[in-house]
Design a protein around this motif. Structure first.
Motif, short mmCIF file in Angstrom:
data_model
loop_
_atom_site.label_atom_id
_atom_site.label_comp_id
_atom_site.label_asym_id
_atom_site.label_seq_id
_atom_site.Cartn_x
_atom_site.Cartn_y
_atom_site.Cartn_z
N MET A 92 -3.30 -3.09 -21.22
CA MET A 92 -2.98 -3.90 -20.05
C MET A 92 -1.91 -3.24 -19.19
O MET A 92 -1.97 -3.30 -17.96
CB MET A 92 -2.54 -5.30 -20.48
N ALA A 93 -0.94 -2.59 -19.80
CA ALA A 93 0.14 -1.97 -19.03
C ALA A 93 -0.40 -0.86 -18.14
O ALA A 93 0.00 -0.74 -16.97
CB ALA A 93 1.22 -1.43 -19.97
N ASP A 94 -1.31 -0.03 -18.67
CA ASP A 94 -1.89 1.05 -17.87
C ASP A 94 -2.70 0.50 -16.70
O ASP A 94 -2.59 0.98 -15.57
CB ASP A 94 -2.79 1.94 -18.73
N VAL A 95 -3.50 -0.51 -16.97
CA VAL A 95 -4.33 -1.10 -15.92
C VAL A 95 -3.44 -1.79 -14.88
O VAL A 95 -3.65 -1.63 -13.67
CB VAL A 95 -5.36 -2.08 -16.52
N ASP A 96 -2.43 -2.52 -15.34
CA ASP A 96 -1.53 -3.21 -14.41
C ASP A 96 -0.78 -2.21 -13.53
O ASP A 96 -0.61 -2.43 -12.33
CB ASP A 96 -0.53 -4.08 -15.16
N ASP A 97 -0.33 -1.08 -14.10
CA ASP A 97 0.37 -0.06 -13.32
C ASP A 97 -0.55 0.52 -12.24
O ASP A 97 -0.16 0.67 -11.09
CB ASP A 97 0.88 1.06 -14.22
N ALA A 98 -1.77 0.86 -12.64
CA ALA A 98 -2.70 1.45 -11.68
C ALA A 98 -3.07 0.46 -10.58
O ALA A 98 -3.08 0.81 -9.39
CB ALA A 98 -3.96 1.93 -12.41
N LEU A 99 -3.34 -0.79 -10.96
CA LEU A 99 -3.69 -1.79 -9.95
C LEU A 99 -2.51 -2.10 -9.03
O LEU A 99 -2.69 -2.31 -7.83
CB LEU A 99 -4.20 -3.06 -10.63
N GLY A 100 -1.30 -2.13 -9.58
CA GLY A 100 -0.12 -2.35 -8.75
C GLY A 100 0.08 -1.23 -7.74
O GLY A 100 0.39 -1.48 -6.57
N ARG A 101 -0.14 0.00 -8.20
CA ARG A 101 0.00 1.15 -7.28
C ARG A 101 -1.05 1.08 -6.19
O ARG A 101 -0.77 1.29 -5.00
CB ARG A 101 -0.12 2.44 -8.08
N LEU A 102 -2.29 0.78 -6.56
CA LEU A 102 -3.36 0.69 -5.57
C LEU A 102 -3.10 -0.45 -4.59
O LEU A 102 -3.32 -0.30 -3.38
CB LEU A 102 -4.71 0.51 -6.26
N ALA A 103 -2.63 -1.58 -5.06
CA ALA A 103 -2.34 -2.71 -4.19
C ALA A 103 -1.23 -2.38 -3.20
O ALA A 103 -1.32 -2.70 -2.02
CB ALA A 103 -1.96 -3.94 -5.02
N GLU A 151 -0.39 0.62 -2.10
CA GLU A 151 -0.88 1.59 -1.10
C GLU A 151 -1.84 0.93 -0.12
O GLU A 151 -1.82 1.25 1.07
CB GLU A 151 -1.54 2.77 -1.80
N LEU A 152 -2.66 0.01 -0.59
CA LEU A 152 -3.56 -0.69 0.33
C LEU A 152 -2.77 -1.56 1.32
O LEU A 152 -3.09 -1.61 2.50
CB LEU A 152 -4.56 -1.54 -0.44
N ALA A 153 -1.72 -2.22 0.83
CA ALA A 153 -0.89 -3.03 1.73
C ALA A 153 -0.20 -2.15 2.76
O ALA A 153 -0.12 -2.50 3.95
CB ALA A 153 0.14 -3.80 0.91
N GLU A 154 0.28 -0.98 2.34
CA GLU A 154 0.93 -0.05 3.27
C GLU A 154 -0.07 0.44 4.32
O GLU A 154 0.24 0.50 5.51
CB GLU A 154 1.49 1.13 2.48
N ARG A 155 -1.28 0.77 3.89
CA ARG A 155 -2.30 1.23 4.84
C ARG A 155 -2.72 0.11 5.78
O ARG A 155 -2.92 0.35 6.97
CB ARG A 155 -3.50 1.79 4.09
N ASP A 156 -2.85 -1.11 5.27
CA ASP A 156 -3.20 -2.24 6.13
C ASP A 156 -2.12 -2.47 7.19
O ASP A 156 -2.43 -2.74 8.35
CB ASP A 156 -3.40 -3.51 5.31
N ALA A 157 -0.86 -2.36 6.80
CA ALA A 157 0.23 -2.53 7.75
C ALA A 157 0.21 -1.42 8.80
O ALA A 157 0.41 -1.67 10.00
CB ALA A 157 1.58 -2.55 7.02
N ARG A 158 -0.07 -0.20 8.37
CA ARG A 158 -0.14 0.92 9.32
C ARG A 158 -1.31 0.74 10.28
O ARG A 158 -1.17 0.98 11.48
CB ARG A 158 -0.26 2.24 8.57
N ILE A 159 -2.44 0.32 9.77
CA ILE A 159 -3.61 0.08 10.63
C ILE A 159 -3.30 -1.02 11.64
O ILE A 159 -3.62 -0.90 12.82
CB ILE A 159 -4.86 -0.26 9.79
N ALA A 160 -2.68 -2.10 11.17
CA ALA A 160 -2.32 -3.20 12.08
C ALA A 160 -1.35 -2.71 13.15
O ALA A 160 -1.48 -3.05 14.34
CB ALA A 160 -1.72 -4.36 11.30
N GLY A 161 -0.37 -1.88 12.77
CA GLY A 161 0.57 -1.32 13.74
C GLY A 161 -0.12 -0.43 14.77
O GLY A 161 0.16 -0.49 15.97
#
Length: 123
Positions: free
Chosen positions: A68-79, A81-91
């Motif tokens: 669970m820790a490995d999956v949670d770390d990977a999903l947290g990182r992906l989330a 980066e997706l939030a950062e990209r969404d904010a950049r696209i919106a900007g």
């Protein structure tokens, strides 16, 4: 009678094979503890994650599925980066809309005037 002798011989062979396997079965020490499998290729920390990184991501199997820790770390990182990209696209979309509005205002304030000669040629 033949069947009985066959069963006795077969039983003797099985008992002898099991005895040899148990007695001569290698070292008497218990098996060494297995090292837990850990995620070997995590997502790259020095650059943004791309499609190939996500496609090549494989999680090690644990006794009840994935760690669970490995999956949670990977999903947290992906989330993140997706939030950062969404904010950049919106900007960028906001900046583009602002630039388009400014261009429309500039065209409205300064309409292009064509010389009379060009208008006659177009007709």
């Amino acid at each position: 009678m033949v069947m009985f002798l066959f069963l006795v011989v077969a039983l003797a062979v099985v008992v002898a094979a099991v005895t040899l396997a148990v007695v001569g079965g290698g070292e008497s020490a218990p098996l060494p503890e297995a090292v837990p499998e850990r995620l070997q290729d995590p997502l790259p920390p020095d650059r943004p994650v791309d499609r190939a990184d996500v496609e090549s991501l494989r999680f090690p199997v644990a006794p009840r599925g994935y760690r669970m820790a490995d999956v949670d770390d990977a999903l947290g990182r992906l989330a993140a980066e997706l939030a950062e990209r969404d904010a950049r696209i919106a900007g960028l979309e906001s900046a583009l809309a602002g630039a388009r509005a400014a261009a429309r205002e500039q065209r409205a304030e300064h309409p292009r005037t064509e010389p009379d000669e060009d208008r006659e040629e177009q007709r």
